[in-house]
Scaffold this motif. Structure first.
Motif, PDB file in Angstrom:
ATOM      1  N   ASP A 186      -1.590  -7.836 -30.329  1.00 54.18           N
ATOM      2  CA  ASP A 186      -1.331  -9.053 -31.126  1.00 54.18           C
ATOM      3  C   ASP A 186      -2.489 -10.045 -30.994  1.00 54.18           C
ATOM      4  O   ASP A 186      -2.905 -10.685 -31.971  1.00 54.18           O
ATOM      5  N   SER A 370      -3.392  -8.255 -44.306  1.00 50.86           N
ATOM      6  CA  SER A 370      -2.650  -8.471 -43.056  1.00 50.86           C
ATOM      7  C   SER A 370      -3.147  -7.594 -41.904  1.00 50.86           C
ATOM      8  O   SER A 370      -2.636  -7.691 -40.787  1.00 50.86           O
ATOM      9  N   ASN A 437      -0.781 -15.070 -43.275  1.00 48.96           N
ATOM     10  CA  ASN A 437      -1.020 -14.742 -41.858  1.00 48.96           C
ATOM     11  C   ASN A 437      -0.787 -15.931 -40.938  1.00 48.96           C
ATOM     12  O   ASN A 437      -0.777 -15.770 -39.706  1.00 48.96           O
ATOM     13  N   ARG A 440       2.262 -15.761 -38.400  1.00 47.20           N
ATOM     14  CA  ARG A 440       2.038 -14.807 -37.308  1.00 47.20           C
ATOM     15  C   ARG A 440       1.000 -15.354 -36.315  1.00 47.20           C
ATOM     16  O   ARG A 440       1.158 -15.210 -35.100  1.00 47.20           O
ATOM     17  N   ARG A 443       2.646 -17.732 -34.048  1.00 41.30           N
ATOM     18  CA  ARG A 443       3.444 -17.056 -33.000  1.00 41.30           C
ATOM     19  C   ARG A 443       2.534 -16.553 -31.887  1.00 41.30           C
ATOM     20  O   ARG A 443       2.838 -16.703 -30.706  1.00 41.30           O
TER      21      ARG A 443
END
Ligand SMILES: Cc1cc2nc3c(=O)[nH]c(=O)nc-3n(C[C@H](O)[C@H](O)[C@H](O)COP(=O)(O)OP(=O)(O)OC[C@H]3O[C@@H](n4cnc5c(N)ncnc54)[C@H](O)[C@@H]3O)c2cc1C
Length: 464
Positions: A186, A370, A437, A440, A443
């Motif tokens: 990630d 993405s 995006n 995300r 996060r």
């Protein structure tokens, strides 16, 4: 403005294991150390910590957090908005982390987080190899890569982030981590376009490609042909082979060699191209553009080592000029936009001011929007309007031309901009540049930097 000498004193006392150099406002080298590339940026940090390695970085992050000080991270110091420094806070200066290790067998290069591209290009060229960088050799690997990385090899081998295999970071917690396809995926996703939001990158590992001698240089026409040349270019480029990289520019011919004296200081338009392959194939690739237009004023392409192209414009753009720029992503250039370009291109306010359209197709279109944090994979160009001049007296003039040019064309843009070519333009603009995006990214930010310690950047705010 920082006249606070106590921060540097406290750092010297508390950060006992520091191996680099700590510089405060009372030190003789403070003024030199606080300078960044853009002379319009004049910040006075309370402490500049020239770090020697990841442990130094971790110590300084902890010190800054203990004292509730703003943290800026400086790679090459090239950021137009001055995001490599700050007033009153701590600058983590990575310029000493500039080691470069080429592995010709594995075709990789490991690069310190404070290196500049010229050093990387020269080291890899010794093996006939290269990784995509930008167009000026003094730009920092750190900022350019983390924001994406557009340059003379984009169409052939993708953005810099498309060649980033792994990175080592110091997080806001002080922890050292690796980001790659296997480790913290990630984080690996987020740092490929998400800027310096997630930690301090102390080393990058890039994939290398066979790029040695390139067929490159400027092909210029008189600026009066701006509309004609840009119209031909917008039709030509999307159909050109990937081996051809060619960005469009309005510029002024520099007043010195290697340019012929009779065209010094002429306003021009044209392309700066870089063909990866033979001279014969390079000529064939550019031919449709040349065939569609009158004889150029300067047919300037020639075989040259890749690092020679990368440093060709360093002399025109040394550190210490005033820079004001704006940017936008572009999917198409309708006739109305061509006319606006031609008007502003003919009115370049100073000889160093310029407009570039960087191609974002070819290999840059292979990943989906993405796949990495860098969202605008469906754009065709990144435009940048750059007002540049050595004289501080011309700041208003270059700023006005830039803003007027940007405002006139923004209605024709795709919405967001390349974060590395933005000024400090606010949160909405940052969101628009990451589009889908952004959530995300927010996060990932809350996982790795929940307190937003790294916020001197195009900031992604941690999810509440
Ligand atoms: C003359 C000029 C030419 C340019 N040409 C190109 C080009 O061809 N292509 C292109 O894509 N861009 C180009 N740029 C834009 C460039 O990518 C950005 O200005 C970029 O921010 C510069 O990176 P830097 O490390 O030199 O900057 P800095 O000012 O040192 O840092 C910029 C930002 O990156 C962060 N950062 C830097 N290094 C690290 C690190 N190791 N870890 C964590 N965060 C870090 C900083 O915190 C800051 O937010 C150019 C800029 C200039 C002024």
């Amino acid at each position: 403005m920082s006249t606070d000498k106590s921060v540097a004193r406290a750092a010297r006392k508390e950060v006992v294991d520091f191996e680099g150099k700590l510089i405060g406002p009372e030190d003789a080298d403070y003024d030199e150390a606080r300078k960044v590339y853009n002379a319009m940026i004049d910040k006075r940090p309370a402490l500049i910590a020239q770090c020697s390695g990841p442990d130094d970085v971790a110590h300084i992050v902890a010190f800054a957090r203990d004292h509730d000080l703003l943290v800026a991270v400086r790679g090459g110091g090239h950021n137009g908005a001055g995001l490599g420094t700050c007033d009153d806070g701590v600058v983590i200066d990575l310029s000493r982390l500039n080691g470069i290790e080429v592995d010709p067998q594995a075709r990789t290069v490991r690069v310190g987080g404070g290196s500049t591209w010229g050093d990387v290009d020269r080291a890899t060229n010794e093996h006939g190899l290269a990784t995509p960088s930008g167009i000026i050799s003094t730009t920092g690997v750190g900022g350019l890569t983390l924001g994406g990385g557009l340059g003379n090899l984009t169409r052939t081998h993708g953005l810099s982030i498309d060649n980033l295999l792994e990175a080592e970071l110091v997080l806001a917690s002080g922890e050292h981590v690796k980001a790659s396809g296997e480790d913290n995926p990630d984080l690996y996703w987020a740092i490929r376009g998400g800027g310096g939001n997630f930690g301090v990158v102390t080393s990058f590992l890039f994939r290398l490609h066979e790029v040695d001698t390139v067929i490159a240089g400027p092909t210029f026409w008189p600026v009066e042909l701006g509309a004609e040349v840009l119209s031909a270019y917008r039709e030509f480029l999307p159909n050109a082979p990937r081996e051809l990289n060619a960005f469009f520019a309005f510029a002024t011919v520099p007043p010195g060699p290697p340019f012929p004296e009779e065209i010094h200081m002429r306003k021009v338009c044209g392309v700066i191209s870089c063909y990866v392959g033979s001279e014969e194939d390079g000529a064939k690739a550019l031919a449709p553009l040349l065939d569609a237009l009158p004889e150029p004023l300067l047919p300037g392409t020639a075989p040259m080592p890749h690092p020679a192209l990368q440093s060709a414009f360093d002399g025109v753009y040394p550190a210490g000029d005033q820079w004001y720029w704006r940017a936008d992503f572009v999917k198409e250039i309708p006739d109305e936009a061509v006319e606006i370009h031609a008007k502003f291109g003919a009115e370049l306010p100073t000889w160093k001011s310029t407009m570039h359209l960087y191609p974002i197709d070819g290999a840059a279109h292979d990943p989906s929007p993405s796949d990495t944090a860098w969202s605008y994979r469906d754009a065709q160009w990144g435009s940048v309007f750059a007002g540049v001049d050595p004289d501080p007296a011309n700041v208003d003039v270059i700023r006005q031309w830039t803003v007027d040019y940007f405002d006139a064309l923004h209605p024709f843009s795709a919405g967001g901009a390349y974060v590395n070519m933005m000024m400090d333009e606010g949160q909405e603009r940052v969101r628009a540049s990451y589009r889908d995006n952004y959530e995300r990214l927010a996060r990932v930010k809350s996982t790795y930097d929940p307190d937003n310690v790294f916020r001197v950047n195009q900031n992604i705010q941690p999810q509440a």
